[in-house]
Design a protein around this motif. Structure first.
Motif, mmCIF file in Angstrom:
data_model
loop_
_atom_site.group_PDB
_atom_site.id
_atom_site.type_symbol
_atom_site.label_atom_id
_atom_site.label_comp_id
_atom_site.label_asym_id
_atom_site.label_seq_id
_atom_site.Cartn_x
_atom_site.Cartn_y
_atom_site.Cartn_z
ATOM 1 N N GLN A 17 0.965 -1.265 0.540
ATOM 2 C CA GLN A 17 -0.461 0.148 -0.092
ATOM 3 C C GLN A 17 0.890 1.703 -0.066
ATOM 4 N N LYS A 18 1.787 1.291 0.656
ATOM 5 C CA LYS A 18 2.671 2.086 1.353
ATOM 6 C C LYS A 18 3.181 2.740 -0.654
ATOM 7 N N ASP B 108 0.125 4.213 -2.982
ATOM 8 C CA ASP B 108 0.308 5.412 -2.191
ATOM 9 C C ASP B 108 1.224 6.536 -3.187
ATOM 10 N N ARG B 109 2.524 6.207 -3.134
ATOM 11 C CA ARG B 109 3.139 7.199 -4.411
ATOM 12 C C ARG B 109 2.677 7.338 -5.826
ATOM 13 N N LEU C 265 -1.062 7.727 -6.825
ATOM 14 C CA LEU C 265 -2.087 7.960 -6.531
ATOM 15 C C LEU C 265 -2.239 9.175 -7.309
#
Length: 247
Positions: free
Chosen positions: A40-41, A44-45, A47
């Motif tokens: 997920q991290k 996130d970059r 999105l």
């Protein structure tokens, strides 16, 4: 590589099938959840600013599984039909009798998942049986089932189901992409660079699932559990085929 909207649609819509799997135990949840958070991290970059829609849908812990054998390929037409699956003149209970006989006293199967992959099939952990005993047990089980089951049932197997050279390898889906991201090729590269701490899982049973969704999301149409441990008993009663709820 382009994002495949079709792959996401297959996971989101109802797709029935019969699959023999081992689900991850609840006690194995911690490392799998940590890996999902790590992914997920990275996501996130990628999105798009202002977007409130997630890029990926992660599997719930109770969905996470390694597939052993696909008996009937996923179909959007509805539940598996008895007349299509069982050959004429065959007693339906024979399926459960064979699975009970081949799994009883087999012994646990331990797998080691150590690589993360992203493709149009979503995020998946790749690995193999963790030791020679597990490799022998899984390979032997699949060899015997591939020999016996086609005599009585119309199977819809995948290529790796019948290839002995691949019986020592396993995979576990973590989730699937729900929509295109800003730079898919860059995301693939970022995932490939992730260091994955190896995750070792021990399976003490296999489950035959009549699933409603390709992702094996609950509730299932029916399921039967077959323990791999325990002493071989001549009086053991196999689970009832009727609990699979085929049409």
């Amino acid at each position: 590589m382009e994002f495949s909207a079709l792959a996401a649609a297959r996971d989101l819509e109802r797709r029935w099938g019969l699959t023999l799997v081992s689900f991850a135990r609840s006690g194995s949840a911690a490392p799998l959840l940590r890996l999902q958070r790590l992914v997920q991290k990275v996501l996130d970059r990628h999105l798009v600013v202002g977007s409130d829609e997630p890029l990926v849908e992660f599997y719930d812990i109770e969905q996470l599984h390694c597939t052993h054998l696909t008996l009937t390929r996923s179909s959007a037409w509805g539940p598996v039909r008895l007349a299509d699956f069982v050959k004429p003149g065959i007693e339906t209970q024979r399926l459960c009798d064979i699975l009970a006989r081949e799994t009883e006293g087999l012994g646990t199967i331990t797998v080691r998942l150590d690589r993360l992959d992203l493709s149009d099939n979503g995020f998946q952990l790749l690995g193999s049986c963790a030791d020679d005993d597990s490799t022998g047990r899984r390979s032997g089980l699949l060899d015997r089932l591939n020999t016996r089951l086609p005599r009585y049932f119309n199977l819809g197997r995948r290529a790796w189901d019948t290839d002995p050279a691949r019986h020592g390898f396993v995979h576990m889906r973590l989730g699937f992409m729900k929509r295109p991201c800003r730079d898919y090729d860059s995301l693939v590269d970022d995932v490939a660079r992730l260091f994955v701490d190896p995750i070792t899982l021990t399976f003490a049973d296999v489950t035959l699932v009549h699933h409603r969704y390709r992702s094996l999301r609950a509730p299932h149409a029916g399921s039967l559990r077959f323990p791999l441990n325990g002493r071989v008993r001549s009086d053991r009663v196999a689970p009832s085929f009727g609990h699979l709820n085929l049409m």
